[in-house]
Scaffold this motif. Structure first.
Motif, PDB file in Angstrom:
ATOM      1  N   ASP A  27       1.870   2.682   3.397  1.00  0.00           N
ATOM      2  CA  ASP A  27       0.869   3.750   3.276  1.00  0.00           C
ATOM      3  C   ASP A  27       1.519   5.122   3.178  1.00  0.00           C
ATOM      4  O   ASP A  27       0.999   6.091   3.732  1.00  0.00           O
ATOM      5  N   HIS A  34      -5.708  -1.249   5.547  1.00  0.00           N
ATOM      6  CA  HIS A  34      -6.098  -0.851   6.904  1.00  0.00           C
ATOM      7  C   HIS A  34      -7.007  -1.859   7.604  1.00  0.00           C
ATOM      8  O   HIS A  34      -6.589  -2.548   8.499  1.00  0.00           O
ATOM      9  N   HIS A  88       0.839  -1.213   0.000  1.00  0.00           N
ATOM     10  CA  HIS A  88       0.000   0.000   0.000  1.00  0.00           C
ATOM     11  C   HIS A  88       0.868   1.255   0.000  1.00  0.00           C
ATOM     12  O   HIS A  88       1.379   1.671   1.053  1.00  0.00           O
ATOM     13  N   HIS A 148       0.909   5.321  -1.657  1.00  0.00           N
ATOM     14  CA  HIS A 148       0.376   6.417  -2.486  1.00  0.00           C
ATOM     15  C   HIS A 148       1.583   7.123  -3.087  1.00  0.00           C
ATOM     16  O   HIS A 148       2.187   7.995  -2.433  1.00  0.00           O
ATOM     17  N   HIS A 159      -9.252   1.459   0.233  1.00  0.00           N
ATOM     18  CA  HIS A 159      -9.158   1.565   1.695  1.00  0.00           C
ATOM     19  C   HIS A 159     -10.431   0.964   2.270  1.00  0.00           C
ATOM     20  O   HIS A 159     -11.518   1.291   1.802  1.00  0.00           O
TER      21      HIS A 159
HETATM   22 FE    FE Z   1      -3.766   4.789   2.041  1.00  0.00          FE
END
Ligand code: FE
Ligand code: GUN
Length: 455
Positions: free
Chosen positions: A329, A278, A78, A80, A241
């Protein structure tokens, strides 16, 4: 067949299962032209000496020096990619405010391909230098920049799974950062999928398109339905998510009368190739649905500490049959290193643990058997990530790819304290996991190609 592309010699650590680490002391690793581990040869095997004699003077023979070890490359489930530009910013404010004040403005800038190129080249190189050989990326809503991220992974030699983000609900997304409308969001997603599939034809290590609704609150139900259909039509990965923060969780309950897991399932978004980040509010029924559909969890322990004040019972979920991997993340998590996330996964799990002293009654502070060892966290960062993606990655074993980090414990600027020459290899492994820094990652290989080295 003794005609290998590369022969490596050294000591390697690799997970068989969460509690079963294999230590391959001074083994030979025979890599074929596809970048796969065709054969692993132990010093006691007959072939060992024969292979050494054949290869020892060739330039495709690589022998580790003293103090060096092989680890499998990490699988970050994960990331971004655009948020690398703001890593470490404003983590003390709630998720909703962080998204609207910082994250959506920065992501909106990726309509500019020059800016996108600069950040994406930096994040891909940084992750490789931190030992991450496979990454599951969220890009932005922009189709062209998302294809560019896949191209940069291809060119830098990282195995990239990339999603063009969908945010098509005009009531929940800012006017400066959203898809034009639902129809355009779906059309752009399909064009993105086809472009990445075309690119993939010439990429040895693989690049993959990922259907990526940002999260339920940013998408219309028609958008979510359409994305489920596109994923089935093109047999793609899916990421989103799921049940992250309390406001996102309650928004979905209000809107759909159910938890994220069942809402996503209704739209065809939970399947074998799905990875959900998550999952802080996953209840037992949601978890059963994950196990049944083959949906994996991307566990983001650093980010969860900030945005969700939460520790998920990862050992329990894995025991239920859910595949689990680790996610940085970026930039909800500030670190590009899965070493840091391994450490946080262990520390967070210990804070969840109840019944620490079995001689005393349980103290109602947490869950029994919640804690995980550093070996288990390493499994999630490597083999667990590979299983989540159903790819032959994350293990140093025959018929897996040669995705490797060479750890050098003797680098002068980041020496790992190994003073006992007879130190047990398992202890050395644990020291590496707790103390390694990027300086200790001497080389990184993906699919049999060297993609990073530090002199
Ligand atoms: Fe995220
Ligand atoms: N939920 C929706 N978007 C995001 C994001 O960018 N980061 C995190 N941590 N949660 C999200």
């Amino acid at each position: 067949m003794l005609n290998y592309s590369h022969l490596f010699r050294g000591t390697a650590f690799s997970s068989k299962s969460p509690k079963n680490l294999s230590i391959l002391e001074d083994h030979l690793f025979c890599i074929n032209e596809d970048g796969m581990i065709e054969k692993i040869v132990a010093p006691t095997d007959e072939e060992y000496q024969l292979l050494l004699n054949m290869y020892k003077d060739k330039n495709n023979f690589h022998q580790l020096s003293e103090g060096q070890y092989f680890l499998p490359g990490f699988v970050d489930l994960h990331v971004h990619a655009p948020q690398w530009a703001q890593s470490g910013t404003a983590l003390d404010i709630p998720l909703f405010d962080w998204l609207n004040t910082y994250t959506f403005p920065i992501e909106s800038k990726f309509s500019d391909l020059v800016f996108a190129k600069e950040v994406y080249e930096d994040v891909v190189s940084t992750l490789l230098a931190n030992g991450t050989t496979t990454a599951l990326y969220f890009a932005t809503v922009h189709k062209e920049a998302s294809v560019l991220l896949a191209e940069i992974c291809a060119e830098r030699g990282q195995r990239g799974l990339v999603g063009k983000v969908v945010m098509d609900d005009p009531e929940q997304t800012p006017v400066y950062y959203r898809d034009a409308d639902t129809k355009t969001a779906l059309k752009d997603t399909e064009e993105f999928i086809l472009a990445v599939k075309e690119l993939a034809k010439s990429v040895k290590q693989g690049v993959y398109p990922v259907v990526t609704p940002r999260f339920i609150p940013s998408c219309t139900s028609e958008g979510l339905q359409g994305l489920g259909e596109l994923a089935a039509k093109h047999d793609t990965y899916i990421q989103s998510h799921c049940s992250e923060s309390d406001w996102a969780h309650h928004y979905v309950q209000q809107q759909y009368g159910k938890n994220d897991a069942f809402a996503l399932h209704d739209f065809g978004l939970l399947r074998e190739k799905s990875v959900m980040a998550h999952c802080n509010f996953l209840d037992e029924e949601d978890a059963d649905l994950f196990a049944k559909t083959g949906t994996a969890i991307s566990h983001c322990p650093i980010s969860n500490a900030y945005f969700a004040n939460s520790v998920i019972p990862i050992a329990h979920f894995h025991k239920k049959g859910i595949e689990v991997g680790l996610g940085s993340d970026i930039s909800g998590g500030f670190s590009p290193s899965l070493f840091d996330n391994i450490r946080q996964a262990v520390m967070s799990s210990r804070m969840l643990e109840d019944g620490v002293n079995p001689a005393l009654p349980a103290d109602d502070r947490g869950l029994p058997n919640a804690r995980i060892t550093v070996d288990e966290a390493f499994y999630f960062a490597t083999a667990g990530g590979g299983e989540s993606l159903s790819l032959p990655i994350g293990r140093l074993a025959e018929n897996y790819v040669w995705d490797v980090q060479v750890i050098d414990t003797l680098v002068p600027s980041a020496r790992i304290p190994l003073y006992d020459r007879n130190e047990h290899l398992h202890d050395i492994f644990q020291k590496i996991l707790y103390l390694a820094r990027p300086e200790n990652i001497r080389e990184v290989w993906v699919q049999g190609e060297k993609v990073h080295s530090r002199e």
